[in-house]
Design an enzyme around this catalytic site. Structure first.
Site, PDB file in Angstrom:
ATOM      1  N   ASP A  32       2.342  -2.237  -4.231  1.00  0.00           N
ATOM      2  CA  ASP A  32       0.709  -1.645  -4.148  1.00  0.00           C
ATOM      3  C   ASP A  32       0.313  -2.407  -5.445  1.00  0.00           C
ATOM      4  OD1 ASP A  32      -0.465   1.654  -2.875  1.00  0.00           O
ATOM      5  OD2 ASP A  32      -1.626  -0.182  -4.112  1.00  0.00           O
ATOM      6  N   ILE A  33      -1.120  -2.246  -5.412  1.00  0.00           N
ATOM      7  CA  ILE A  33      -1.999  -2.797  -6.718  1.00  0.00           C
ATOM      8  C   ILE A  33      -1.951  -2.373  -7.883  1.00  0.00           C
ATOM      9  CG2 ILE A  33      -3.999  -1.528  -6.210  1.00  0.00           C
ATOM     10  CD1 ILE A  33      -5.519  -4.321  -6.051  1.00  0.00           C
ATOM     11  N   GLY A  35      -0.016   5.031  -1.291  1.00  0.00           N
ATOM     12  CA  GLY A  35      -1.251   6.083  -0.459  1.00  0.00           C
ATOM     13  C   GLY A  35      -0.615   7.047  -0.091  1.00  0.00           C
ATOM     14  N   GLN A  36      -1.485   7.932   0.941  1.00  0.00           N
ATOM     15  CA  GLN A  36      -1.200   9.189   1.318  1.00  0.00           C
ATOM     16  C   GLN A  36       0.319   8.839   2.456  1.00  0.00           C
ATOM     17  OE1 GLN A  36      -3.750  10.757   4.210  1.00  0.00           O
ATOM     18  NE2 GLN A  36      -2.802  12.815   4.076  1.00  0.00           N
ATOM     19  N   ILE A  47      -4.663  12.669   8.766  1.00  0.00           N
ATOM     20  CA  ILE A  47      -3.391  13.098   8.503  1.00  0.00           C
ATOM     21  C   ILE A  47      -3.595  14.312   7.404  1.00  0.00           C
ATOM     22  CG2 ILE A  47      -1.162  12.218   7.531  1.00  0.00           C
ATOM     23  CD1 ILE A  47      -1.710  10.720  10.242  1.00  0.00           C
ATOM     24  N   GLY A  49       0.871  -1.163  -0.035  1.00  0.00           N
ATOM     25  CA  GLY A  49       0.027   0.084  -0.110  1.00  0.00           C
ATOM     26  C   GLY A  49       1.013   1.225  -0.169  1.00  0.00           C
ATOM     27  N   TYR A  63     -15.363   0.963   7.989  1.00  0.00           N
ATOM     28  CA  TYR A  63     -13.875   1.437   8.215  1.00  0.00           C
ATOM     29  C   TYR A  63     -13.428   1.270   9.723  1.00  0.00           C
ATOM     30  CZ  TYR A  63      -9.731   4.142   8.315  1.00  0.00           C
ATOM     31  OH  TYR A  63      -8.326   4.743   8.532  1.00  0.00           O
TER      32      TYR A  63
END
Ligand code: VAH
Length: 315
Positions: free
Chosen positions: A35-36, A12-13, A172, A9, A142
């Site tokens: 990652d994907i 991501g951010q 974040i 991952g 989530y």
């Protein structure tokens, strides 16, 4: 023994900035990002692999190829997107974690990092300075998946002595990588819109106070946790971590100190308001302060200054 890290991952951010910090610390050759889909950019010396964390056999091959000593599992579907695809959110957030936990046991991976979130708290959790231990009744899938994930982490630690560590990240704030589908993303969008259009129509109401953390603090705190000797870690579900709390009205006022013509408005309805209303306004992070001397460095003024300065020159 030399550390070798696999990050899942990494696009991501948080992943994109945490990967940069880990490369500086351990050497790019010892940080395998994945990652994907392909990342937007990759430097010459950086290693990247395409992986779907839900494909356990592919994940096992990746781990066997690189023999990591640490795995950072950051792949997740966040709160707002999760409400559009709840089954997918559960699948990715929980089965992805289970695959990593079971492979870590099978292959003897020393240390795991997995992010939780203040989304694990709910309408009956204390609103102010929410405790490490309290009622947790998350309303988003989530939050439900992160709460279940925390219980799995603690179970795998106590049953199998797996050294897995976790932080309940607040919202974040960062400028380098666009966030993906979060309820706290307004606190990033506002800066981009203020610079581009001089105005922002906020999807949360003016007085919605939420716990937030600047990316530099989040990255430093994560690495500090991972550096802490295992015997000092007293929380094996996930640590509360706080930076600061503010409302949309307060961040708008802070932006106006630098961009005096900035105009803030508020949309009439957005489904993310109900999620935000179920979350704490502020967090008690005394366990993190006690166990690894956690201390945030950025406040609202320094975040605003840093965001505007960097977005002006880099976006
Ligand atoms: C979200 N940014 O909004 C994430 C985070 C506490 C919020 O988990 O879903």
């Amino acid at each position: 023994m030399k550390e070798r890290i696999i990050m899942i991952g990494a696009n991501g951010q948080i992943g994109s900035e945490l990967a940069t910090a880990l490369r500086s610390r351990f050497g790019a050759e010892n940080v395998i990002t994945s990652d994907i889909r392909e990342p937007h950019a990759l430097k010459e010396d950086e290693i990247f692999e395409i992986i779907n964390v839900l494909d356990k056999s592919a994940l096992k091959s990746l781990f066997e190829k690189y023999k990591p000593t640490q795995v950072y599992l950051l792949a997740a579907m966040l709160s707002a997107t999760g409400e559009k695809y709840p089954q997918k959110a559960w699948d990715l957030n929980i089965n992805g974690l289970l695959h990593v936990l079971d492979l870590a046991l099978e292959l003897g991976i020393k240390k795991i990092f997995w992010p939780s979130s203040i989304a694990v708290f709910g309408p009956h959790s204390p609103k102010q300075y929410t405790d490490q231990y309290c009622v947790m009744d998350p309303v988003s899938i989530y939050g439900v998946s992160k709460l279940a994930g925390e219980r799995l982490c603690e179970y795998y630690h106590h049953k199998y002595d797996l050294d897995i560590r976790s932080i309940r990240y607040p919202g974040i704030i960062s400028w380098k990588t666009a966030p993906g589908g979060g309820t706290t993303d307004y606190a990033i969008d506002i800066f981009i819109e203020a610079l581009k259009h001089g105005q922002y129509a906020c999807f949360l109401s003016a007085n919605t106070a939420l716990p937030m953390l600047y990316m530099e603090d989040a990255v430093r705190g994560t690495i500090e946790l991972m550096d802490t000797p295992s015997e000092q870690i007293s929380i094996r579900s996930s640590y509360n971590l706080a930076g600061l709390s503010f409302t949309p009205a307060e961040i708008a006022e802070e932006i106006k100190k630098i961009l005096p013509n900035f105009e803030m408005s508020y949309v009439d309805y957005d489904p993310r308001q109900a999620i935000a209303d179920s979350w704490p306004a502020s967090i008690d992070d005394s366990f993190a302060r006690k166990d690894w001397s956690w201390e945030p460095k950025f406040d609202l003024a320094s975040i605003t200054e840093d965001m505007i300065a960097n977005l002006k020159t880099n976006v």
